[in-house]
Design a protein around this motif. Sequence first.
Motif, short mmCIF file in Angstrom:
data_model
loop_
_atom_site.label_atom_id
_atom_site.label_comp_id
_atom_site.label_asym_id
_atom_site.label_seq_id
_atom_site.Cartn_x
_atom_site.Cartn_y
_atom_site.Cartn_z
N CYS A 1 0.87 -1.18 0.00
CA CYS A 1 0.00 0.00 0.00
C CYS A 1 0.90 1.22 0.00
O CYS A 1 1.63 1.46 0.98
CB CYS A 1 -0.91 0.01 1.22
SG CYS A 1 -2.03 1.42 1.32
N GLY A 2 0.87 2.00 -1.07
CA GLY A 2 1.81 3.11 -1.20
C GLY A 2 3.21 2.55 -1.27
O GLY A 2 3.53 1.72 -2.12
N ASP A 3 4.09 2.97 -0.36
CA ASP A 3 5.46 2.45 -0.33
C ASP A 3 5.69 1.51 0.86
O ASP A 3 6.82 1.31 1.29
CB ASP A 3 6.45 3.60 -0.28
CG ASP A 3 6.22 4.51 0.93
OD1 ASP A 3 5.23 4.31 1.64
OD2 ASP A 3 7.04 5.43 1.13
N ILE A 4 4.60 0.93 1.42
CA ILE A 4 4.72 0.07 2.60
C ILE A 4 4.34 -1.35 2.22
O ILE A 4 3.25 -1.60 1.68
CB ILE A 4 3.82 0.57 3.75
CG1 ILE A 4 4.17 2.00 4.13
CG2 ILE A 4 3.94 -0.35 4.95
CD1 ILE A 4 3.25 2.58 5.19
N CYS B 1 -6.51 0.07 3.11
CA CYS B 1 -5.66 0.88 2.23
C CYS B 1 -6.56 1.62 1.25
O CYS B 1 -7.24 1.01 0.41
CB CYS B 1 -4.65 0.00 1.50
SG CYS B 1 -3.60 0.91 0.33
N ASN B 2 -6.62 2.94 1.35
CA ASN B 2 -7.43 3.76 0.46
C ASN B 2 -6.55 4.24 -0.69
O ASN B 2 -5.99 5.33 -0.67
CB ASN B 2 -8.01 4.95 1.23
CG ASN B 2 -9.12 5.64 0.46
OD1 ASN B 2 -9.16 5.55 -0.78
ND2 ASN B 2 -10.01 6.31 1.18
N ARG B 3 -6.41 3.38 -1.70
CA ARG B 3 -5.52 3.71 -2.81
C ARG B 3 -6.04 4.84 -3.68
O ARG B 3 -5.28 5.54 -4.33
CB ARG B 3 -5.31 2.46 -3.68
CG ARG B 3 -4.45 1.39 -2.99
CD ARG B 3 -4.31 0.16 -3.83
NE ARG B 3 -5.56 -0.59 -3.87
CZ ARG B 3 -5.76 -1.69 -4.58
NH1 ARG B 3 -4.79 -2.15 -5.36
NH2 ARG B 3 -6.91 -2.33 -4.53
N SER B 4 -7.36 5.05 -3.65
CA SER B 4 -7.94 6.09 -4.52
C SER B 4 -7.75 7.49 -3.95
O SER B 4 -7.89 8.47 -4.68
CB SER B 4 -9.43 5.82 -4.71
OG SER B 4 -10.11 5.87 -3.46
N GLY C 1 -3.62 6.90 -0.44
CA GLY C 1 -2.73 5.75 -0.60
C GLY C 1 -2.01 5.36 0.67
O GLY C 1 -0.94 4.77 0.62
N ARG C 2 -2.60 5.66 1.83
CA ARG C 2 -1.95 5.35 3.10
C ARG C 2 -2.57 4.11 3.75
O ARG C 2 -3.75 3.85 3.58
CB ARG C 2 -2.05 6.54 4.06
CG ARG C 2 -1.31 7.77 3.55
CD ARG C 2 -1.36 8.90 4.56
NE ARG C 2 -0.65 10.06 4.06
CZ ARG C 2 -0.51 11.20 4.74
NH1 ARG C 2 -1.05 11.31 5.96
NH2 ARG C 2 0.15 12.21 4.22
N LEU C 3 -1.72 3.39 4.48
CA LEU C 3 -2.13 2.17 5.16
C LEU C 3 -2.57 2.50 6.57
O LEU C 3 -1.89 3.24 7.29
CB LEU C 3 -0.96 1.18 5.19
CG LEU C 3 -1.25 -0.24 5.69
CD1 LEU C 3 -2.21 -0.95 4.75
CD2 LEU C 3 0.05 -1.03 5.83
#
Length: 768
Positions: free
Chosen positions: A49-52, A77-80, A83-85
Amino acid sequence: MPPNYAAARGWESARTMILALFAASVLSTGPPPAMAAAMQPSATCLRRCGDIDIPYPFGVGPGCHLETGDWTFMLSCNRSEDGRLRLYNYQIEVLNMSVRLGQLRIYNIINPWCYNATTRAMNDQSNWWYDMSITNFRINDAQNRFTVMGCNSLAYIRWPNDSAAAYMTGCMAMCPGVGRLNNGACNGFGCCQTAIPSDLNAYSVSFEEKFNTSRIANFSPCSYAVLMEAAAFNFRTTYVTTDAFMTNNDGQVPLVLDWAIGNMTCEEAKRSASAYACASSNSECIDSKYGKGRGYLCNCSAGYDGNPYLLNGCHDINECEDARFRYPCSVPGTCVNTIGSFYCACPHRTTGNAVNGTCEDEKNQIGWQIAVGVSSGVVVLIVTATCLYMIHEKRRLAKIKSDYFKQHGGLLLFEDMRSRQGLSSFTHFTQEELEVSTNKFDERNVIGKGGNGTVYRGTTKDGTTVAIKKCRLANERQKKEFGKEMLILSQINHRNIVKLYGCCLELEVPMLVYKYIPNGTLYQLIHGRRDRGVPRVPLALRLKIAHQAAEALAYLHSWASPPIIHGDVKTSNILLDEDYAAMVTDFGASTMAPTDEAQFVTFVQGTCGYLDPEYMRTCKLTDKSDVYSFGVVLLELLTCRKALNLGELEEEKYLSSQFLLLLGEDRLEEILDEQVKGEQSFELLEQVAELAKQCLEMTGDKRPSMRQVAEELDRLSRLSRHPWGRQNSEEILALLGGSPSTASEVELSTSRNISFTDTAYIGIRSPR
């Protein structure tokens, strides 16, 4: 932890939100299983998720995380959007997670409390709270610290309820001035940190309102309190004077959480193969460090790396090629990897040690073996010679110790001890024992120096704290009499004389081991408190101490056998125990009452300002010499002036001569301490002064005995405590250890739950 935990107002509202959130989850997903069968995630599950990275057992969505009956491993994870976990259904952002360590790092909200310039008062507090009781997370007590910043800012971590006393820990950030603040130094000035209890999964934060910042609003308008990762914090002075701490960190800082699987031990989990989470064949189970019933963790076995929660998740480590490891063999190209391990082997036609040595051609080994043989012979010779020398030195040192023991009368001492009863408590300490107890007589353990030697603080092997006096170099007569005198001193048993535990006679300079007395000397109590601006001691306590010291000296003069003359009575030789009772010490290990006229002639010794004029004139030390010195001690208690002040004029240099002059001119009030004049009747002070005058008579025969002095002081001490006096015993104790107005004024105050220091306020009590 509720989604809006940073703005929650009180524990009751927080509990309502948790229950509502839990009920919504039950209605939407059905009842969670107590311990679902160990499952494996689908290949389509989101693993980043993002860079995690998101390692299993954590996961986003159904079937992607380990089911344990709670919400520990559910993430969102809200990628839309950003983008944070985040933790499932919470507004808590996740930084990273570690399968090997069993840890999760999240962002924790900073709690501010600011001065409102409009209302001219501090804003209301929000009683920030944090709860992880519905998951299997624990707050790591080793890596996190409760941190408070601001000026005169006192904050607590409490149990999340309404009880004001149910706090677990807290600290106070003082603000002595901007010049005392230093970047990187969280030492109580502008910033303080304190440890937290173990096994913590819920807490609330609150500020102590009586320590508000309204008075320093222009300098430091806000205070901050937060539980955070200690390694992620670096104090800056701007955090106190501006809002940089909030703005630089976007209002949140890292916090380290520990996690575990379920609520069973490894042994219990292994009985249910379908629920056992350590899925890899090369893995092992470790019980949670928080104790039984707190779950367990899985680790890959030694020589393996990967994810132990996945089938075949732990794979062999190639120690020979893995860049994460230093090359394991001392010779390049000799490492051979095996499943779960490795070995180092020298190449063909070579021999040696490839693990931590070298590999050489076989033909070079013969010459090498000859060289090794010769070298070994030389080493054997050197070692043999060294051992013989050490044995010789050990015997020589033992002979030196034996000689010193005999010189100091050790044989006489222990021969008499065997013939007497009740001396089992007197101990002969070895040199090694005293060196260990004082860390080889480290200067940091020195607690006093005087004409008779140096005193060190030490701890015996049974844990007893003692005072060790290293005597000055003795002459031949003193060496011969030392053992006999130690035997006499060992029999002294008086409640106001410091107990002699034993001695050490193995050194050229003998050492005495006394009971350690914690509250310093009478000199420090009289003069040291005034130098630090602390109120002086009430007269009632001064007279009590004087009476107890007089009783001790009377015992030495009248009931010791043979009688003992102290020879150096002064305020620095009167110690005070934990109850401020007088304990006479340093009463002269080599000063016994003379038995014939020849023994009267001695080298005049003592402390200037206390010395008996008749003793200095005749060189005859008598018990009345102690009476004169005690009279000077009484003057110090009455006047709070020192016995000798070299900075004064000649007629005012000696306290005794100045006192007698003013008393003769009926000007006693001029020399008395202002405090005692205000708290007792002048008639009582005149009686104490009259007793001091009698002790200071120039002729010893005109002075009273110490027994008479003790009886008179007993009468005067009881008069000072009579109901018509202005201070009773409770008020005396209050002056010594009462509630201070500021932390810097506290010297003796203690509390069951809260203690003050000059730089921080820390209170810890076991949770209910």
